[in-house]
Design a protein around this motif. Structure first.
Motif, PDB file in Angstrom:
ATOM      1  N   SER A 276       0.829  -1.188   0.049  1.00  0.00           N
ATOM      2  CA  SER A 276       0.018  -0.162  -0.155  1.00  0.00           C
ATOM      3  C   SER A 276       0.778   1.235   0.101  1.00  0.00           C
ATOM      4  CB  SER A 276      -1.062  -0.016   1.231  1.00  0.00           C
ATOM      5  OG  SER A 276      -0.161   0.058   2.364  1.00  0.00           O
ATOM      6  N   ASP A 277       2.237   0.938   0.266  1.00  0.00           N
ATOM      7  CA  ASP A 277       3.064   2.330   0.526  1.00  0.00           C
ATOM      8  C   ASP A 277       3.481   2.695  -0.916  1.00  0.00           C
ATOM      9  OD1 ASP A 277       2.749   2.723   3.047  1.00  0.00           O
ATOM     10  OD2 ASP A 277       4.586   1.560   3.581  1.00  0.00           O
ATOM     11  N   ILE A 278       3.239   1.811  -1.994  1.00  0.00           N
ATOM     12  CA  ILE A 278       3.908   1.973  -3.376  1.00  0.00           C
ATOM     13  C   ILE A 278       2.871   3.271  -3.929  1.00  0.00           C
ATOM     14  CG2 ILE A 278       4.164   1.047  -5.652  1.00  0.00           C
ATOM     15  CD1 ILE A 278       4.435  -1.803  -4.199  1.00  0.00           C
ATOM     16  N   ASN A 279       3.589   4.225  -4.477  1.00  0.00           N
ATOM     17  CA  ASN A 279       2.799   5.103  -5.155  1.00  0.00           C
ATOM     18  C   ASN A 279       3.818   5.865  -6.250  1.00  0.00           C
ATOM     19  OD1 ASN A 279       4.585   7.053  -3.787  1.00  0.00           O
ATOM     20  ND2 ASN A 279       3.245   7.157  -1.993  1.00  0.00           N
ATOM     21  N   ILE A 280       3.323   6.845  -6.886  1.00  0.00           N
ATOM     22  CA  ILE A 280       4.054   7.475  -8.306  1.00  0.00           C
ATOM     23  C   ILE A 280       5.296   8.110  -7.612  1.00  0.00           C
ATOM     24  CG2 ILE A 280       3.934   9.360  -9.963  1.00  0.00           C
ATOM     25  CD1 ILE A 280       0.965   8.499 -10.158  1.00  0.00           C
ATOM     26  N   ASP A 281       5.358   8.874  -6.352  1.00  0.00           N
ATOM     27  CA  ASP A 281       6.380   9.542  -5.856  1.00  0.00           C
ATOM     28  C   ASP A 281       7.269   8.806  -5.638  1.00  0.00           C
ATOM     29  OD1 ASP A 281       7.235  12.197  -4.718  1.00  0.00           O
ATOM     30  OD2 ASP A 281       7.412  10.837  -2.937  1.00  0.00           O
ATOM     31  N   TRP A 282       7.234   7.524  -4.679  1.00  0.00           N
ATOM     32  CA  TRP A 282       8.049   6.680  -4.303  1.00  0.00           C
ATOM     33  C   TRP A 282       8.914   6.080  -5.591  1.00  0.00           C
ATOM     34  CZ3 TRP A 282       9.827   1.678  -4.760  1.00  0.00           C
ATOM     35  CH2 TRP A 282      10.587   1.441  -3.828  1.00  0.00           C
ATOM     36  N   LEU A 283       8.159   5.730  -6.566  1.00  0.00           N
ATOM     37  CA  LEU A 283       8.691   5.103  -7.709  1.00  0.00           C
ATOM     38  C   LEU A 283       9.417   6.058  -8.502  1.00  0.00           C
ATOM     39  CD1 LEU A 283       5.668   2.788  -8.760  1.00  0.00           C
ATOM     40  CD2 LEU A 283       8.060   1.936  -8.318  1.00  0.00           C
ATOM     41  N   THR A 284       8.841   7.311  -8.475  1.00  0.00           N
ATOM     42  CA  THR A 284       9.714   8.458  -9.196  1.00  0.00           C
ATOM     43  C   THR A 284      11.069   8.722  -8.764  1.00  0.00           C
ATOM     44  OG1 THR A 284       7.928   9.291 -10.432  1.00  0.00           O
ATOM     45  CG2 THR A 284       9.721  10.749 -10.171  1.00  0.00           C
ATOM     46  N   ARG A 285      11.117   8.695  -7.564  1.00  0.00           N
ATOM     47  CA  ARG A 285      12.476   9.114  -6.513  1.00  0.00           C
ATOM     48  C   ARG A 285      13.200   7.911  -6.997  1.00  0.00           C
ATOM     49  NH1 ARG A 285      12.485  12.844  -2.450  1.00  0.00           N
ATOM     50  NH2 ARG A 285      10.752  14.247  -2.298  1.00  0.00           N
ATOM     51  N   THR A 286      12.730   6.645  -6.851  1.00  0.00           N
ATOM     52  CA  THR A 286      13.629   5.384  -6.711  1.00  0.00           C
ATOM     53  C   THR A 286      14.187   5.228  -8.277  1.00  0.00           C
ATOM     54  OG1 THR A 286      12.277   4.363  -4.853  1.00  0.00           O
ATOM     55  CG2 THR A 286      13.742   2.885  -6.288  1.00  0.00           C
ATOM     56  N   LEU A 287      13.197   5.376  -9.346  1.00  0.00           N
ATOM     57  CA  LEU A 287      13.722   4.999 -10.546  1.00  0.00           C
ATOM     58  C   LEU A 287      14.716   6.070 -11.209  1.00  0.00           C
ATOM     59  CD1 LEU A 287      10.685   3.345 -11.880  1.00  0.00           C
ATOM     60  CD2 LEU A 287      12.581   2.373 -11.437  1.00  0.00           C
ATOM     61  N   CYS A 288      14.566   7.429 -10.675  1.00  0.00           N
ATOM     62  CA  CYS A 288      15.420   8.604 -11.146  1.00  0.00           C
ATOM     63  C   CYS A 288      17.182   8.238 -10.685  1.00  0.00           C
ATOM     64  CB  CYS A 288      15.061   9.912 -10.471  1.00  0.00           C
ATOM     65  SG  CYS A 288      13.694  10.325 -11.344  1.00  0.00           S
ATOM     66  N   TYR A 289      17.215   7.401  -9.814  1.00  0.00           N
ATOM     67  CA  TYR A 289      18.615   6.978  -9.306  1.00  0.00           C
ATOM     68  C   TYR A 289      19.344   6.428 -10.557  1.00  0.00           C
ATOM     69  CZ  TYR A 289      17.232   7.697  -4.390  1.00  0.00           C
ATOM     70  OH  TYR A 289      16.980   8.174  -3.275  1.00  0.00           O
ATOM     71  N   HIS A 290      18.459   5.703 -11.565  1.00  0.00           N
ATOM     72  CA  HIS A 290      18.963   5.102 -12.460  1.00  0.00           C
ATOM     73  C   HIS A 290      18.652   5.507 -13.950  1.00  0.00           C
ATOM     74  CE1 HIS A 290      20.216   1.116 -10.374  1.00  0.00           C
ATOM     75  NE2 HIS A 290      19.589   1.452  -9.896  1.00  0.00           N
ATOM     76  N   ASP A 291      17.653   6.197 -13.826  1.00  0.00           N
ATOM     77  CA  ASP A 291      17.378   6.969 -15.230  1.00  0.00           C
ATOM     78  C   ASP A 291      16.852   8.437 -14.856  1.00  0.00           C
ATOM     79  OD1 ASP A 291      16.555   7.906 -17.638  1.00  0.00           O
ATOM     80  OD2 ASP A 291      15.045   6.212 -17.830  1.00  0.00           O
ATOM     81  N   THR A 292      17.744   9.505 -14.770  1.00  0.00           N
ATOM     82  CA  THR A 292      17.540  10.854 -14.621  1.00  0.00           C
ATOM     83  C   THR A 292      16.336  11.502 -15.701  1.00  0.00           C
ATOM     84  OG1 THR A 292      19.362  11.543 -15.813  1.00  0.00           O
ATOM     85  CG2 THR A 292      19.582  11.316 -13.559  1.00  0.00           C
ATOM     86  N   CYS A 293      16.403  10.551 -16.755  1.00  0.00           N
ATOM     87  CA  CYS A 293      15.313  11.242 -17.853  1.00  0.00           C
ATOM     88  C   CYS A 293      13.932  10.553 -17.828  1.00  0.00           C
ATOM     89  CB  CYS A 293      16.110  10.908 -19.196  1.00  0.00           C
ATOM     90  SG  CYS A 293      17.417  12.169 -19.570  1.00  0.00           S
ATOM     91  N   LEU A 294      13.793   9.882 -16.725  1.00  0.00           N
ATOM     92  CA  LEU A 294      12.569   9.059 -16.537  1.00  0.00           C
ATOM     93  C   LEU A 294      11.246   9.833 -17.128  1.00  0.00           C
ATOM     94  CD1 LEU A 294      11.291   6.224 -15.635  1.00  0.00           C
ATOM     95  CD2 LEU A 294      10.945   7.425 -13.430  1.00  0.00           C
ATOM     96  N   PRO A 295      10.386   9.348 -17.786  1.00  0.00           N
ATOM     97  CA  PRO A 295       9.111  10.091 -18.417  1.00  0.00           C
ATOM     98  C   PRO A 295       8.293  10.160 -17.108  1.00  0.00           C
ATOM     99  CG  PRO A 295       9.173   7.916 -19.284  1.00  0.00           C
ATOM    100  CD  PRO A 295      10.714   8.179 -18.625  1.00  0.00           C
ATOM    101  N   PRO A 296       7.380  11.180 -16.982  1.00  0.00           N
ATOM    102  CA  PRO A 296       6.532  11.246 -15.999  1.00  0.00           C
ATOM    103  C   PRO A 296       5.511   9.960 -15.989  1.00  0.00           C
ATOM    104  CG  PRO A 296       6.471  13.261 -17.126  1.00  0.00           C
ATOM    105  CD  PRO A 296       7.478  12.231 -17.993  1.00  0.00           C
ATOM    106  N   ILE A 297       5.302   9.387 -14.666  1.00  0.00           N
ATOM    107  CA  ILE A 297       4.477   8.269 -14.286  1.00  0.00           C
ATOM    108  C   ILE A 297       3.158   8.757 -14.425  1.00  0.00           C
ATOM    109  CG2 ILE A 297       4.046   6.307 -13.363  1.00  0.00           C
ATOM    110  CD1 ILE A 297       6.890   6.298 -12.214  1.00  0.00           C
ATOM    111  N   ALA A 298       2.066   8.056 -14.848  1.00  0.00           N
ATOM    112  CA  ALA A 298       0.646   8.601 -15.084  1.00  0.00           C
ATOM    113  C   ALA A 298      -0.203   7.850 -13.880  1.00  0.00           C
ATOM    114  CB  ALA A 298      -0.035   8.688 -16.297  1.00  0.00           C
ATOM    115  N   ALA A 299       0.135   6.586 -14.007  1.00  0.00           N
ATOM    116  CA  ALA A 299      -0.768   5.517 -12.954  1.00  0.00           C
ATOM    117  C   ALA A 299       0.350   4.473 -12.642  1.00  0.00           C
ATOM    118  CB  ALA A 299      -2.024   5.345 -13.825  1.00  0.00           C
ATOM    119  N   VAL A 300      -0.212   3.756 -11.275  1.00  0.00           N
ATOM    120  CA  VAL A 300       0.555   2.709 -10.799  1.00  0.00           C
ATOM    121  C   VAL A 300      -0.598   1.806 -10.355  1.00  0.00           C
ATOM    122  CG1 VAL A 300       1.880   1.717  -8.916  1.00  0.00           C
ATOM    123  CG2 VAL A 300       2.473   4.013 -10.080  1.00  0.00           C
ATOM    124  N   ALA A 301      -0.415   0.478 -10.917  1.00  0.00           N
ATOM    125  CA  ALA A 301      -1.042  -0.830 -10.495  1.00  0.00           C
ATOM    126  C   ALA A 301      -0.156  -1.739  -9.948  1.00  0.00           C
ATOM    127  CB  ALA A 301      -1.849  -1.171 -11.726  1.00  0.00           C
TER     128      ALA A 301
END
Length: 381
Positions: A26-51
């Motif tokens: 339940s803690d998984i959200n767009i903000d957490w994933l964006t922060r985490t994945l930006c460590y590997h890809d600084t050009c990560l496109p904006p995430i619209a939704a998470v399932a």
């Protein structure tokens, strides 16, 4: 043999200050994933939704598949897997939990560095002492680790077998003196494992437990005094092993209609052992007794041919002898697990014990173990 071991042997460590650890899905959200994945890809496109969807769970952790949908319509969805430790695990199991996590995270880093067997790409791993997270690429579908597989899964077994042959061939001849300290050494845990085995065997003797045959209990009783010596016995042909190689510890993707690719996961028990430790675990635990008996020799021959493609020789006679001896390994591990796991997982573990015991009986492994131990003096083991 000395290898150029990866310098980042413990990539788990403390998480970055800007990143918090997940406690559950339940803690998984767009903000957490964006922060985490930006460590590997600084050009990560904006995430619209998470399932999210549950994939697997066990006594230690649970795994969730994450589906990312990006704001740009032309970008295809991205799929990830996240492993999250269960709450209060450290309180229940002590420091063993951190050791298991550090070993798994270090194994992924080491194997990526050497480009050996297929393992998922790791995007984030962190351990704060009480909780751990592991975010990785989604390399395919997984089997339920809480079920004993009773169908015909030969293609998946062959896929895991091929990856193990690459792993074992790459690290064959590893010196325990120079290998990373996080790798399990059988000798160092001999007494502790013997104690766990006694505890598990005592529970199997419970009068309330149905379906445990007298023949099985007699076999385990004979094995009990040999558990510690089996772990101390000096082996030839040491390599890095997975430690719990079965098809429920792999992700599968279909290469063709009849051919699968496997990506090995759950490396908490990886260590220095004979390569047949993994093969006995794979065949004894992943196949029914009837299927193992029918295809066992064929699969062993396939493994040997794939192993030798790496330029190392493994004679059929030596491999069969190692296989016969190492069949005691998955049986010992299953009995130990029976004593440690909660009640709801004991029926499944009892089925695995029966499968492993049948293999030991088929190959007369205890007889070979007794013969080898007679050839050395007590001080050697």
């Amino acid at each position: 043999m000395n290898y150029p071991w990866h310098s980042a042997q413990h990539p788990g460590g403390k998480p970055a200050r800007v990143q918090r650890l997940l406690r559950d899905a339940s803690d998984i959200n767009i903000d957490w994933l964006t922060r985490t994945l930006c460590y590997h890809d600084t050009c990560l496109p904006p995430i619209a939704a998470v399932a999210c969807e549950a994939v697997a769970e066990n006594h230690f952790d649970f795994t969730t598949r994450i589906h990312l949908h990006f704001q740009e319509a032309k970008l295809l969805p991205k799929h990830l897997l996240v492993k999250i430790s269960r709450p209060n695990l450290r309180r229940n199991l002590g420091h063993m939990t951190s050791a298991l996590f550090n070993r798994e995270a270090a194994a992924y880093a080491e194997l990526h560095y050497h480009h050996t067997c297929r393992v998922p790409k790791i995007y984030f791993s962190a351990n704060d002492g009480d909780q751990f997270n592991l975010l990785m690429a989604d390399d395919g579908d997984a089997f339920d680790r809480n079920q004993v597989l009773d169908q015909h899964y030969l293609p998946q077994v062959r896929a895991v077998l091929a990856e193990l042959a690459v792993l074992h061939g790459c690290f064959m001849g590893t010196s325990p003196a120079s290998a990373p300290r996080w790798l399990v050494r059988l000798r160092t845990g001999a007494e502790q494992i013997a104690n766990h085995f006694r505890h598990g065997l005592a529970q199997l003797h419970s009068p309330n437990l149905a379906g445990v045959s007298a023949e099985l209990l007699e076999l385990l009783q004979q094995l009990q005094p040999l558990v510690a010596p089996w772990h101390r016995f000096e082996r030839q042909g040491i390599t890095i092993t997975h430690g719990d190689a079965r098809i429920s510890n792999a992700l599968f993707s279909a290469a063709t209609a009849n051919h699968w690719r496997a990506s090995l996961i759950n490396w908490q028990f990886c260590g220095l052992r004979n390569p047949m430790f993994d093969i006995t675990c794979l065949l004894a635990k992943s196949l029914t007794v009837a299927t193992r008996r029918q295809y066992e020799n064929i699969l062993l021959d396939e493994y040997r041919r794939q192993f030798e493609q790496g330029g190392r020789q493994y004679s059929a006679a030596e491999m069969v002898s190692d296989y016969r001896y190492n069949l005691c390994g998955p049986l010992i591990a299953s009995v130990c697990a029976y004593g440690l796991l909660p009640e709801e997982q004991k029926p499944m573990t009892a089925q695995l014990i029966d499968r492993c015991a049948q293999a030991v009986l088929d190959w007369q492994s205890l007889e070979l173990l007794s013969q080898r131990l007679k050839q050395i003096t007590p001080k050697d083991y």
